[in-house]
Design a protein around this motif. Structure first.
Motif, PDB file in Angstrom:
ATOM      1  N   THR B  65       0.865  -1.185   0.000  1.00  0.00           N
ATOM      2  CA  THR B  65       0.000   0.000   0.000  1.00  0.00           C
ATOM      3  C   THR B  65       0.901   1.234   0.000  1.00  0.00           C
ATOM      4  OG1 THR B  65      -0.121   0.028   2.420  1.00  0.00           O
ATOM      5  CG2 THR B  65      -1.860  -1.173   1.257  1.00  0.00           C
ATOM      6  N   PRO B  66       0.372   2.400  -0.408  1.00  0.00           N
ATOM      7  CA  PRO B  66       1.203   3.615  -0.431  1.00  0.00           C
ATOM      8  C   PRO B  66       1.736   3.933   0.969  1.00  0.00           C
ATOM      9  CG  PRO B  66      -0.917   3.996  -1.510  1.00  0.00           C
ATOM     10  CD  PRO B  66      -1.010   2.669  -0.847  1.00  0.00           C
ATOM     11  N   ARG B  68       2.671   6.047   4.177  1.00  0.00           N
ATOM     12  CA  ARG B  68       2.259   7.277   4.864  1.00  0.00           C
ATOM     13  C   ARG B  68       3.477   8.166   5.026  1.00  0.00           C
ATOM     14  NH1 ARG B  68      -2.294   7.860   7.693  1.00  0.00           N
ATOM     15  NH2 ARG B  68      -3.752   6.136   7.577  1.00  0.00           N
ATOM     16  N   PRO B  69       3.285   9.487   5.155  1.00  0.00           N
ATOM     17  CA  PRO B  69       4.440  10.357   5.384  1.00  0.00           C
ATOM     18  C   PRO B  69       5.217   9.881   6.609  1.00  0.00           C
ATOM     19  CG  PRO B  69       2.444  11.649   5.018  1.00  0.00           C
ATOM     20  CD  PRO B  69       2.019  10.212   5.090  1.00  0.00           C
ATOM     21  N   ILE B  73       7.388   2.260   4.039  1.00  0.00           N
ATOM     22  CA  ILE B  73       6.540   1.361   3.247  1.00  0.00           C
ATOM     23  C   ILE B  73       5.171   1.274   3.912  1.00  0.00           C
ATOM     24  CG2 ILE B  73       7.229  -0.777   4.472  1.00  0.00           C
ATOM     25  CD1 ILE B  73       7.320  -2.146   1.627  1.00  0.00           C
ATOM     26  N   GLY B  74       4.167   0.916   3.135  1.00  0.00           N
ATOM     27  CA  GLY B  74       2.838   0.673   3.702  1.00  0.00           C
ATOM     28  C   GLY B  74       2.718  -0.782   4.128  1.00  0.00           C
ATOM     29  N   ALA B  75       1.496  -1.322   4.115  1.00  0.00           N
ATOM     30  CA  ALA B  75       1.315  -2.738   4.417  1.00  0.00           C
ATOM     31  C   ALA B  75       1.927  -3.539   3.264  1.00  0.00           C
ATOM     32  CB  ALA B  75      -0.163  -3.066   4.575  1.00  0.00           C
ATOM     33  N   ALA B  76       2.566  -4.683   3.577  1.00  0.00           N
ATOM     34  CA  ALA B  76       3.353  -5.362   2.543  1.00  0.00           C
ATOM     35  C   ALA B  76       3.395  -6.877   2.724  1.00  0.00           C
ATOM     36  CB  ALA B  76       4.764  -4.785   2.504  1.00  0.00           C
ATOM     37  N   ALA B 133       7.086  -4.548   8.830  1.00  0.00           N
ATOM     38  CA  ALA B 133       7.923  -4.118   9.956  1.00  0.00           C
ATOM     39  C   ALA B 133       9.409  -4.405   9.741  1.00  0.00           C
ATOM     40  CB  ALA B 133       7.444  -4.791  11.241  1.00  0.00           C
TER      41      ALA B 133
END
Lengths: 279, 187
Positions: B65-66, B68-69, B73-76, B133
């Motif tokens: 997922t994109p 966040r600032p 990385i997002g969810a992966a 993570a």
């Protein structure tokens, strides 16, 4: 007449897209907790524990639970006494656009099934609308990932196949899916109707909390029997082996033709997401 | 058994791994899914270089997922690996050492894993936040037009993985459920 504006609908849908993707419904969380407590196989128990950790981490870090934030399946119950100001479907698409942008959710929709260019904003939403009595507009957003969706199946059985044929088809679907749909799975099952209605029933069944049995005792017993059979396959969490292959399943049934016995299985995973709100 | 491995991966390092073992992977992991695999295959057909050095590489089937600032990385979590089966033996023959994903593979992929001394490693399906993570850095290195499917270079530390297919022909999706069912019979 109650007036509901396009903007109110868009805001609600945007909020529901984010909520559904970052926090699981209580029934799914509780089923996961219970499964872990009752799981006898050590690797399976550890794996279920990691899935619980993932939910905690997603909450702490404001991350989606799963990176496949899905197609936005939106179910609308529109009260007949509601006067809509603006366009209902455009309001929902706009809500999805905003929710997937503001929530940093993945845009997973291509505009054409063969030419496959990403639409860039996760629209269109896949909308199902029903007219209901009253003056309330209720919207459920149920984002659906493809890993499990791709393992779904539909069969037009013969009436002579009967309930045994239905059970065999459902079990075969689970065995064929194996590790692909990220077990432990959740199943929505449709029985009856027509080719199109049975697929809808299976999808609708996923909206029912998995701790609520079918109101018809015959079908409630069938749900229980199928759950036990699926959890005796040994597939286990992630397909690594164990008891917990399925967290729960729901059957929806309806009348059908004298010559038909349609059955559909909509496969879902341990991240079965839905969020509901009303205006 | 638990192994700590760092990329690039050698056949010697992978040889002792067996289905069901845990791997904590560090180093560089490249992301690629359906669309990127199609383009990589087209590059090979045209005799062009791939977007990353394939020898000893680890490829993660993921579309995050994109971010966040402030987050790299997002969810992966992993996507279903079977969709990449038709492209895979060719990449393994070129030196691809490890694939990271989830779900069953074809017999052709299993045979190619054994032939090339490679491994297929499982990331936890549906655990997007947990898998993210272990990612420390992310850079898009090819085909940004593919959005979540663009090829990304990830620097990972102790990414928790499970050996699904090993160089000796082991397959956790066969042996895991079989061992559980056998334990029930013994009771």
């Amino acid at each position: 007449m109650k007036v509901i504006t396009q903007e109110e609908i868009s805001s609600l849908v945007a909020r529901l897209c984010i909520q559904a993707n970052t926090s699981l419904p209580a029934d799914i969380r509780e089923a996961l907790d219970k499964a872990r407590e009752e799981e006898p196989w050590p690797l399976a128990r550890a794996t279920l524990g990691l899935l619980q950790d993932n939910l905690t981490l997603a909450g702490e870090k404001c991350l989606p639970i799963c990176q496949d934030t899905g197609m936005a399946c939106v179910f609308v119950e529109l009260g007949q006494q509601v006067a809509l100001e603006g366009d209902l479907e455009e309001a929902i698409h706009e809500g999805v656009r905003r929710g997937y942008d503001q929530g940093y959710l993945r845009k997973s929709v291509v505009g054409d099934p063969l030419n496959r260019v990403n639409t860039g904003d996760n629209t269109p939403a896949f909308i199902t609308t029903h007219l209901v009595p009253g003056d309330t507009l209720t919207i459920t957003v149920a984002p659906k990932g493809a890993g499990s969706e791709n393992m779904s199946r539909l069969a037009m059985l013969k009436p002579a196949d009967g309930v045994e044929g239905v059970k065999a088809f459902i079990l075969d679907t689970v065995l064929k899916a194996g590790s692909n749909p990220c077990p432990p799975i959740v199943l929505g099952i449709g029985i009856g109707g027509s080719f199109d209605k049975v697929a809808y029933l299976a999808k609708k069944a996923l909206l029912r909390p998995i701790d609520q049995p079918n109101p018809d005792p015959y079908y409630a017993d069938l749900e229980q029997e199928l759950l036990e059979k699926i959890n005796a396959t040994g597939i286990g969490p992630q397909g690594f082996g164990g008891r917990t292959t399925c967290l729960g399943l729901a059957i929806e049934q309806m009348p059908t033709h004298v010559a038909c016995l349609p059955v559909a299985v909509n496969m879902s995973c341990h991240v079965t997401r839905r969020a509901t709100g009303s205006l | 058994m638990e192994y700590r491995l760092t990329t690039p991966l050698t056949k010697e390092a992978l040889a002792p791994l067996r289905a069901g073992d845990t791997v904590l992977l560090s180093g560089i992991v490249y992301t690629a899914r359906d669309a990127a695999h199609k383009r990589m295959t087209e590059q090979l057909d045209r005799g062009e270089e791939l977007p990353f050095p394939i020898q000893g590489a680890a490829v993660y089937y993921v579309g995050p997922t994109p971010e966040r600032p402030g987050c790299c990385i997002g969810a992966a979590g992993p996507t279903t690996a079977g969709r990449m089966d038709s492209y895979t033996p060719r990449l393994l023959d070129l030196g691809l050492a490890a694939m990271i994903g989830k779900g069953a593979r074809s017999q052709a992929v299993k045979d190619s894993v054994v032939k090339n001394g490679a491994v297929y490693l499982g990331a936890l399906g549906g655990a997007g936040a947990l898998m993210a993570a272990s990612v420390e850095e992310l850079e898009i290195i090819a085909w940004p037009d593919l959005g979540c499917e663009a090829v990304r270079k990830l620097r990972v530390k102790d990414m928790p993985l499970t050996v699904l297919l090993d160089p000796a022909g082991g397959d956790l999706y066969q042996s895991g459920p079989a061992a559980y069912l056998e334990s029930l019979e013994k009771k």
